[in-house]
Write an enzyme that holds these catalytic residues in place. Sequence first.
Site, PDB file in Angstrom:
ATOM      1  N   ASP A   8       0.856  -1.180   0.000  1.00 15.35           N
ATOM      2  CA  ASP A   8       0.000   0.000   0.000  1.00 15.35           C
ATOM      3  C   ASP A   8       0.895   1.235   0.000  1.00 15.35           C
ATOM      4  O   ASP A   8       2.121   1.134  -0.151  1.00 15.35           O
ATOM      5  CB  ASP A   8      -0.999  -0.027   1.162  1.00 15.35           C
ATOM      6  CG  ASP A   8      -0.372   0.183   2.529  1.00 15.35           C
ATOM      7  OD1 ASP A   8       0.871   0.351   2.635  1.00 15.35           O
ATOM      8  OD2 ASP A   8      -1.126   0.185   3.523  1.00 15.35           O
ATOM      9  N   HIS A   9       0.297   2.389   0.191  1.00 19.04           N
ATOM     10  CA  HIS A   9       1.025   3.655   0.178  1.00 19.04           C
ATOM     11  C   HIS A   9       2.109   3.741   1.252  1.00 19.04           C
ATOM     12  O   HIS A   9       3.126   4.381   1.044  1.00 19.04           O
ATOM     13  CB  HIS A   9       0.039   4.825   0.312  1.00 19.04           C
ATOM     14  CG  HIS A   9      -0.934   4.625   1.416  1.00 19.04           C
ATOM     15  ND1 HIS A   9      -2.065   3.819   1.282  1.00 19.04           N
ATOM     16  CD2 HIS A   9      -0.960   5.079   2.688  1.00 19.04           C
ATOM     17  CE1 HIS A   9      -2.735   3.808   2.419  1.00 19.04           C
ATOM     18  NE2 HIS A   9      -2.082   4.568   3.287  1.00 19.04           N
ATOM     19  N   CYS A  65       2.695  -3.296   4.237  1.00 17.33           N
ATOM     20  CA  CYS A  65       1.872  -2.136   4.597  1.00 17.33           C
ATOM     21  C   CYS A  65       2.562  -1.478   5.788  1.00 17.33           C
ATOM     22  O   CYS A  65       3.700  -1.824   6.107  1.00 17.33           O
ATOM     23  CB  CYS A  65       0.416  -2.517   4.874  1.00 17.33           C
ATOM     24  SG  CYS A  65       0.101  -3.455   6.383  1.00 17.33           S
ATOM     25  N   GLY A  66       1.918  -0.566   6.440  1.00 14.31           N
ATOM     26  CA  GLY A  66       2.561   0.151   7.544  1.00 14.31           C
ATOM     27  C   GLY A  66       3.061  -0.760   8.648  1.00 14.31           C
ATOM     28  O   GLY A  66       4.215  -0.688   9.064  1.00 14.31           O
ATOM     29  N   THR A  67       2.192  -1.657   9.117  1.00 16.84           N
ATOM     30  CA  THR A  67       2.582  -2.575  10.189  1.00 16.84           C
ATOM     31  C   THR A  67       2.702  -4.015   9.710  1.00 16.84           C
ATOM     32  O   THR A  67       3.255  -4.852  10.414  1.00 16.84           O
ATOM     33  CB  THR A  67       1.537  -2.568  11.325  1.00 16.84           C
ATOM     34  OG1 THR A  67       0.290  -3.027  10.790  1.00 16.84           O
ATOM     35  CG2 THR A  67       1.403  -1.191  11.946  1.00 16.84           C
ATOM     36  N   GLY A  68       2.125  -4.318   8.556  1.00 14.87           N
ATOM     37  CA  GLY A  68       2.070  -5.694   8.066  1.00 14.87           C
ATOM     38  C   GLY A  68       0.843  -6.434   8.573  1.00 14.87           C
ATOM     39  O   GLY A  68       0.511  -7.499   8.071  1.00 14.87           O
ATOM     40  N   ILE A  69       0.151  -5.873   9.533  1.00 17.51           N
ATOM     41  CA  ILE A  69      -0.978  -6.567  10.152  1.00 17.51           C
ATOM     42  C   ILE A  69      -2.170  -6.648   9.205  1.00 17.51           C
ATOM     43  O   ILE A  69      -2.661  -7.739   8.899  1.00 17.51           O
ATOM     44  CB  ILE A  69      -1.378  -5.892  11.479  1.00 17.51           C
ATOM     45  CG1 ILE A  69      -0.233  -5.977  12.494  1.00 17.51           C
ATOM     46  CG2 ILE A  69      -2.645  -6.545  12.043  1.00 17.51           C
ATOM     47  CD1 ILE A  69      -0.426  -5.096  13.728  1.00 17.51           C
ATOM     48  N   GLY A  70      -2.649  -5.522   8.743  1.00 16.04           N
ATOM     49  CA  GLY A  70      -3.838  -5.513   7.901  1.00 16.04           C
ATOM     50  C   GLY A  70      -3.663  -6.289   6.616  1.00 16.04           C
ATOM     51  O   GLY A  70      -4.551  -7.048   6.202  1.00 16.04           O
ATOM     52  N   HIS A  98       8.134 -24.436   9.558  1.00 17.90           N
ATOM     53  CA  HIS A  98       7.064 -25.108  10.297  1.00 17.90           C
ATOM     54  C   HIS A  98       5.662 -24.873   9.738  1.00 17.90           C
ATOM     55  O   HIS A  98       4.774 -25.691   9.952  1.00 17.90           O
ATOM     56  CB  HIS A  98       7.060 -24.660  11.764  1.00 17.90           C
ATOM     57  CG  HIS A  98       8.239 -25.173  12.522  1.00 17.90           C
ATOM     58  ND1 HIS A  98       8.428 -24.880  13.845  1.00 17.90           N
ATOM     59  CD2 HIS A  98       9.296 -25.945  12.156  1.00 17.90           C
ATOM     60  CE1 HIS A  98       9.547 -25.448  14.263  1.00 17.90           C
ATOM     61  NE2 HIS A  98      10.093 -26.091  13.252  1.00 17.90           N
ATOM     62  N   ASN A  99       5.447 -23.739   9.061  1.00 22.36           N
ATOM     63  CA  ASN A  99       4.096 -23.382   8.627  1.00 22.36           C
ATOM     64  C   ASN A  99       3.896 -23.403   7.123  1.00 22.36           C
ATOM     65  O   ASN A  99       2.787 -23.179   6.654  1.00 22.36           O
ATOM     66  CB  ASN A  99       3.711 -21.999   9.168  1.00 22.36           C
ATOM     67  CG  ASN A  99       3.891 -21.893  10.653  1.00 22.36           C
ATOM     68  OD1 ASN A  99       4.733 -21.132  11.119  1.00 22.36           O
ATOM     69  ND2 ASN A  99       3.140 -22.667  11.422  1.00 22.36           N
ATOM     70  N   ARG A 109       6.728   0.420   8.665  1.00 23.98           N
ATOM     71  CA  ARG A 109       6.959   1.345   9.776  1.00 23.98           C
ATOM     72  C   ARG A 109       7.525   0.630  10.998  1.00 23.98           C
ATOM     73  O   ARG A 109       7.726   1.242  12.041  1.00 23.98           O
ATOM     74  CB  ARG A 109       5.646   2.035  10.144  1.00 23.98           C
ATOM     75  CG  ARG A 109       5.115   2.913   9.030  1.00 23.98           C
ATOM     76  CD  ARG A 109       3.769   3.511   9.369  1.00 23.98           C
ATOM     77  NE  ARG A 109       3.297   4.341   8.275  1.00 23.98           N
ATOM     78  CZ  ARG A 109       2.031   4.486   7.938  1.00 23.98           C
ATOM     79  NH1 ARG A 109       1.084   3.858   8.633  1.00 23.98           N
ATOM     80  NH2 ARG A 109       1.680   5.254   6.930  1.00 23.98           N
ATOM     81  N   ARG A 132       5.787 -33.717  11.209  1.00 17.56           N
ATOM     82  CA  ARG A 132       4.647 -33.383  12.076  1.00 17.56           C
ATOM     83  C   ARG A 132       4.010 -32.049  11.687  1.00 17.56           C
ATOM     84  O   ARG A 132       2.835 -31.822  11.917  1.00 17.56           O
ATOM     85  CB  ARG A 132       5.077 -33.365  13.541  1.00 17.56           C
ATOM     86  CG  ARG A 132       5.993 -32.217  13.916  1.00 17.56           C
ATOM     87  CD  ARG A 132       6.496 -32.336  15.357  1.00 17.56           C
ATOM     88  NE  ARG A 132       7.206 -31.166  15.794  1.00 17.56           N
ATOM     89  CZ  ARG A 132       8.490 -30.933  15.581  1.00 17.56           C
ATOM     90  NH1 ARG A 132       9.218 -31.802  14.897  1.00 17.56           N
ATOM     91  NH2 ARG A 132       9.057 -29.837  16.031  1.00 17.56           N
ATOM     92  N   HIS A 133       4.792 -31.185  11.044  1.00 14.04           N
ATOM     93  CA  HIS A 133       4.273 -29.879  10.639  1.00 14.04           C
ATOM     94  C   HIS A 133       3.301 -30.004   9.465  1.00 14.04           C
ATOM     95  O   HIS A 133       2.381 -29.200   9.335  1.00 14.04           O
ATOM     96  CB  HIS A 133       5.418 -28.931  10.295  1.00 14.04           C
ATOM     97  CG  HIS A 133       6.393 -28.781  11.421  1.00 14.04           C
ATOM     98  ND1 HIS A 133       6.061 -28.184  12.617  1.00 14.04           N
ATOM     99  CD2 HIS A 133       7.681 -29.191  11.536  1.00 14.04           C
ATOM    100  CE1 HIS A 133       7.108 -28.213  13.421  1.00 14.04           C
ATOM    101  NE2 HIS A 133       8.096 -28.822  12.792  1.00 14.04           N
TER     102      HIS A 133
END
Length: 144
Positions: A8-9, A65-70, A98-99, A109, A132-133
């Site tokens: 994003d921006h 993005c700014g935090t990577g969360i959204g 593992h994932n 940010r 197991r993963h």
Amino acid sequence: MKIAIGNDHAGVDLKHKIVEFLRKKGHEVTNVGTDTLDSVDYPDIAKEVAEKVLSGEAKYGVLICGTGIGISISANKVKGIRAALVHNEFTARLSRLHNDANVIALGARVLGDELAAMCVDTFINTEFEGGRHARRVGKIEEEK
């Protein structure tokens, strides 16, 4: 290796640095993010990167993005995507090991440029451990 990158921006500057880093290492990078500071909606970008990964146009996706969360939440809504928000090389490595994550999410940010590049490098160069993963990843992929 083919990698799709979207942002994003808030992630424009970091995206440019990651693209340059990846191309110097010989990777083919598809940019589906914005290149301006004008506000855009990160869910649209996350979906576009996710579709490129799922179609096989890209082996991995990188989202910023700014935090990577959204943007990571948005990507994880796409069936078949396992997007991992990472903060260091350890979490980048374990997200693959593992994932079997197929998308890495970064916070522009939150992370410095060099650390972000090292996270991406670690992510794309770590193979899934399986064992197991694999059972656990299978459960993530099950429809509820």
